[in-house]
Design a protein around this motif. Sequence first.
Motif, short mmCIF file in Angstrom:
data_model
loop_
_atom_site.label_atom_id
_atom_site.label_comp_id
_atom_site.label_asym_id
_atom_site.label_seq_id
_atom_site.Cartn_x
_atom_site.Cartn_y
_atom_site.Cartn_z
N UNK A 127 0.82 -1.21 0.00
CA UNK A 127 0.00 0.00 0.00
C UNK A 127 0.86 1.26 0.00
N UNK A 128 1.89 1.28 0.85
CA UNK A 128 2.66 2.50 1.04
C UNK A 128 3.79 2.69 0.04
N UNK A 129 4.33 1.60 -0.48
CA UNK A 129 5.45 1.71 -1.43
C UNK A 129 5.29 0.69 -2.55
N UNK A 130 4.20 0.79 -3.32
CA UNK A 130 3.93 -0.24 -4.35
C UNK A 130 5.00 -0.33 -5.43
N UNK A 131 5.65 0.79 -5.75
CA UNK A 131 6.69 0.77 -6.79
C UNK A 131 7.93 0.01 -6.34
N UNK A 132 8.14 -0.08 -5.04
CA UNK A 132 9.31 -0.77 -4.51
C UNK A 132 8.97 -2.16 -3.96
N UNK A 133 7.74 -2.61 -4.22
CA UNK A 133 7.30 -3.87 -3.63
C UNK A 133 8.18 -5.04 -4.04
N UNK A 134 8.42 -5.20 -5.32
CA UNK A 134 9.20 -6.35 -5.80
C UNK A 134 10.66 -6.26 -5.37
N UNK A 135 11.13 -5.04 -5.12
CA UNK A 135 12.53 -4.89 -4.68
C UNK A 135 12.68 -5.21 -3.20
N UNK A 136 11.65 -4.87 -2.42
CA UNK A 136 11.72 -5.10 -0.96
C UNK A 136 11.31 -6.52 -0.61
N UNK A 137 10.18 -6.99 -1.14
CA UNK A 137 9.66 -8.33 -0.81
C UNK A 137 10.18 -9.34 -1.83
N UNK A 138 11.42 -9.73 -1.67
CA UNK A 138 12.04 -10.74 -2.53
C UNK A 138 11.88 -12.12 -1.89
N UNK A 139 12.28 -13.14 -2.64
CA UNK A 139 12.24 -14.50 -2.08
C UNK A 139 13.15 -14.59 -0.85
N UNK A 140 14.26 -13.87 -0.89
CA UNK A 140 15.19 -13.87 0.25
C UNK A 140 14.52 -13.25 1.48
N UNK A 141 13.79 -12.14 1.27
CA UNK A 141 13.10 -11.48 2.38
C UNK A 141 12.04 -12.40 2.99
N UNK A 142 11.28 -13.08 2.13
CA UNK A 142 10.26 -14.01 2.61
C UNK A 142 10.90 -15.12 3.44
N UNK A 143 12.02 -15.66 2.95
CA UNK A 143 12.71 -16.72 3.67
C UNK A 143 13.23 -16.21 5.01
N UNK A 144 13.74 -14.98 5.04
CA UNK A 144 14.25 -14.41 6.29
C UNK A 144 13.14 -14.21 7.31
#
Length: 317
Positions: free
Chosen positions: A127-144
Amino acid sequence: MLAFSNTSNWPIFSFIGIPGLEAAHMWISIPFCLLYLVALAGNVLLLVLVKAEQKLHEPQFYFLAMLALTDIGLSLSTMPSVLAVFWFDIHHIGLDACLTQMFFIHTLSSVESGVLVAMAFDRLVAISAPLNYTRILTHYTVACFSGAALIRGATLLAPLPFFLRAFPFCGANVLSHSYCYYSDMVHLACGDVTFISVYGLLCVLCTFAVDVLFILVSYMKILGTIMKLGIQDRNWKSLQTCACHLCTVLVFYVPLISLAVLHRYTQETSPVLYTTMSNAYLLMTPLLNPLVYSLKSRQIQAALHKRFWMQRVVAGE
């Protein structure tokens, strides 16, 4: 898991079913069994859909799969003792088996709370940063996020069985539920339990209290972002998944907090109320989570329709 004899030197604990309805336990076991089966089937279906559907290979649905896996673990942790009481009138469990069940129940509850935090963060970024969503929520982030939730729960709660094992249990050792619950066992321990009571409270504060605070702050920020946007700019698809997540949060935290309050602040509570709240805490959450996402999430609905029509086509051929 259940102890069938009293030959051990270790204490034996007794479960209760539903006080006053002991004669009807066999009939009561039918809806309990059905609810467990529906919960297991619903969560397994979510796991299959997330794995099979390419459109669901997104962070929010990976977290949903983690939630479903945790719910399956919770169901399998409580099912043996609950159904043993209702089906076979087996009310006894040994100390080690009870401590093992308690560890898995509390650890998986902590993991589920951590996954709900990760899902709130996912919605905050969407909602707050949709343009950066794919950069922030990566597979690595999900795993972490998933790994951190698991490690936090296991690390904080691993000492609990060892603390309780060091205490003698010299009373009737009748538990208030159909499974082993930490607060319940602390009340049955003989001796000065101040330290283990405080440690249990610290675990609650470091997990559930912190998680609830983070979720509240996340949704305050989400609400603030939405209010700043015009009607045309609002991401209604993301808001739909926010509604799913909020329903899941309520389904998990309301019974949990209610049960904790009953244990800590009420001494003369009816055993029937204890039993009802405890079953709602660990049965309704795995049951309702798949239903919430199946009814509220358009992506899950689309995946279900696709699989349903594929099966009809194959059957027709």
